[in-house]
Scaffold this motif. Structure first.
Motif, PDB file in Angstrom:
ATOM      1  N   VAL A 231      42.609  15.028  26.384  1.00 50.82           N
ATOM      2  CA  VAL A 231      43.184  15.771  26.692  1.00 50.82           C
ATOM      3  C   VAL A 231      42.719  16.078  28.472  1.00 50.82           C
ATOM      4  O   VAL A 231      42.855  16.139  29.585  1.00 50.82           O
ATOM      5  CB  VAL A 231      44.013  17.120  26.823  1.00 50.82           C
ATOM      6  N   SER A 232      40.925  16.695  28.076  1.00 53.20           N
ATOM      7  CA  SER A 232      40.641  17.344  29.393  1.00 53.20           C
ATOM      8  C   SER A 232      40.584  15.914  30.655  1.00 53.20           C
ATOM      9  O   SER A 232      40.201  15.723  31.429  1.00 53.20           O
ATOM     10  CB  SER A 232      39.356  17.642  28.417  1.00 53.20           C
ATOM     11  N   TRP A 233      40.065  14.759  29.343  1.00 52.38           N
ATOM     12  CA  TRP A 233      39.760  13.122  30.432  1.00 52.38           C
ATOM     13  C   TRP A 233      41.159  12.924  31.324  1.00 52.38           C
ATOM     14  O   TRP A 233      41.048  12.834  32.674  1.00 52.38           O
ATOM     15  CB  TRP A 233      39.379  12.141  29.361  1.00 52.38           C
ATOM     16  N   VAL A 234      42.340  13.080  30.697  1.00 52.55           N
ATOM     17  CA  VAL A 234      43.518  12.306  30.906  1.00 52.55           C
ATOM     18  C   VAL A 234      43.730  13.682  32.257  1.00 52.55           C
ATOM     19  O   VAL A 234      43.810  13.543  33.129  1.00 52.55           O
ATOM     20  CB  VAL A 234      44.619  12.813  30.248  1.00 52.55           C
ATOM     21  N   GLN A 235      43.207  14.718  31.733  1.00 48.24           N
ATOM     22  CA  GLN A 235      43.738  15.866  33.057  1.00 48.24           C
ATOM     23  C   GLN A 235      43.311  15.020  34.772  1.00 48.24           C
ATOM     24  O   GLN A 235      42.648  15.797  35.179  1.00 48.24           O
ATOM     25  CB  GLN A 235      43.433  16.874  32.883  1.00 48.24           C
ATOM     26  N   LEU A 236      41.523  15.039  34.007  1.00 50.79           N
ATOM     27  CA  LEU A 236      40.570  14.454  35.494  1.00 50.79           C
ATOM     28  C   LEU A 236      41.359  13.360  36.185  1.00 50.79           C
ATOM     29  O   LEU A 236      40.840  13.359  36.903  1.00 50.79           O
ATOM     30  CB  LEU A 236      39.427  14.901  34.512  1.00 50.79           C
ATOM     31  N   ALA A 237      41.423  12.684  35.025  1.00 44.21           N
ATOM     32  CA  ALA A 237      41.688  11.463  35.808  1.00 44.21           C
ATOM     33  C   ALA A 237      43.192  11.324  36.705  1.00 44.21           C
ATOM     34  O   ALA A 237      43.421  10.726  37.475  1.00 44.21           O
ATOM     35  CB  ALA A 237      42.097  10.426  34.795  1.00 44.21           C
TER      36      ALA A 237
END
Length: 348
Positions: A307-313
């Motif tokens: 989820v942290s990566w998707v938020q960054l993307a």
């Protein structure tokens, strides 16, 4: 899909890689320089592993309890550094890297050729083409490597001290002082490594199925014969060296999966004609992103890490694809093949 180029570099450099695998050219050059300057002591090796490679509790592969220069076996050191998790960021999308599997295989072939001539840890320039032929390099590639080394050989000035060292190594002439060590050889293989065609949807889906169903050892790594088959399919060596592809590993299957997918992106000879392809550069970029968010270095992204990566993307990197940003609906852990499968949405 497009990168938001104005902010992506800032986003990348704010991340710290949890670990890295294999060896890149900068790392190999440092090791080569240390050996050629005869500064290979236990103290120097320990310092190198800790400060340059970021290995917090280094164990030096010394053959004896000695602080004498060059008392470390270079091959053992290279293998230890290739397989050891390193806290320094390797940045795969910026640096060409040899994976631990490649390091082990190339050193095994190198050693066989060196031992056949009763040479401990080195080859002459004249012997090099035979090794490169065994590794299925094309004639033009071999000629290019040899020509480059011949230029280097001519530029080298041999001192009296170097000449005496050559005599101790049983060389027949002053020109024979130009030797190729294990680290030199890995640099050669790194420079001739193909860029590759990347991975398409079908290959990525096969890796998802592969990870879920492949045979694993009691320690949780992928069965060596399964990995051997993948390397044989690349056609990267003469069949007489197939036995050297039975790699022994105590790493987790999830970590080995990342390495196998990177090697496949670079060495698979399948040219892609359909949409939904991640080229090698993009595979390396996503590998960087994956390990940056894999905080416990277990080869998986937890639901929170994903989820942290998707938020960054969503915020910094990608425009939203037609089907929306990827979601990990069941909340399970995400291995690298599953991660890449979800990332294809940005490229279709």
């Amino acid at each position: 899909m497009h990168f938001k180029s104005s902010v992506i570099l800032c986003a990348l450099y704010l991340l710290t890689s949890a670990w890295s695998i294999g060896l890149n050219s900068k790392q190999l050059w440092v090791i080569t320089k240390l050996y050629k300057n005869h500064k290979v002591t236990e103290k120097n090796i320990t310092q190198l592993m800790k400060e340059f490679f970021g290995i917090q509790e280094p164990k030096t592969p010394f053959d004896c309890d000695s602080n004498e220069a060059n008392s470390v076996d270079l091959k053992k050191l290279l293998l230890a550094l290739a397989y050891k998790d390193k806290k320094t960021h390797n940045r795969y999308y910026e640096n060409q890297t040899l994976t631990p599997f490649e390091v082990e295989f190339f050193l095994s072939v190198f050693t066989e050729h060196a031992n056949s001539s009763d040479q401990d840890g080195y080859l002459s320039l004249q012997q090099l083409p035979g090794v490169l032929k065994d590794l299925k390099l094309y004639d033009k590639e071999i000629e290019k490597v040899v020509a480059k080394l011949k230029v280097k050989q001519k530029k080298r000035n041999f001192s009296k001290d170097a000449y005496m060292k050559s005599k101790l190594l049983n060389f027949n002439s002053i020109t024979a002082q130009f030797i190729i060590t294990e680290a030199d050889f890995l640099l050669i293989m790194l420079e001739t490594k193909p860029e590759g065609y990347g991975l398409d949807r079908q290959q990525i889906e096969k890796f998802v199925d592969f990870f879920n169903n492949c045979r694993k050892t009691d320690s949780g790594s992928i069965e060596p014969m399964v990995i051997q088959k993948i390397f044989i399919d690349f056609g990267m060596a003469d069949s007489k060296h197939y036995s050297k592809m039975l790699f022994k590993s105590n790493r987790s299957a999830a970590n080995e999966l990342m390495e196998l997918m990177l090697v496949t992106a670079e060495r698979s000879r399948t040219e892609h004609t359909k949409r939904g392809v991640l080229d090698t550069y993009i595979v390396k970029f996503f590998l960087d992103e994956f390990v940056s968010h894999d905080k416990d270095s277990d080869g998986f992204l937890s639901h929170e890490e994903f989820v942290s990566w998707v938020q960054l993307a969503r915020r910094e990197m990608f425009d939203e694809p037609k089907g929306g940003h990827p979601k990990n609906k069941d909340g399970s852990k995400t291995h690298f093949a599953k991660f890449l499968k979800m990332m294809i949405a940005y490229y279709e």
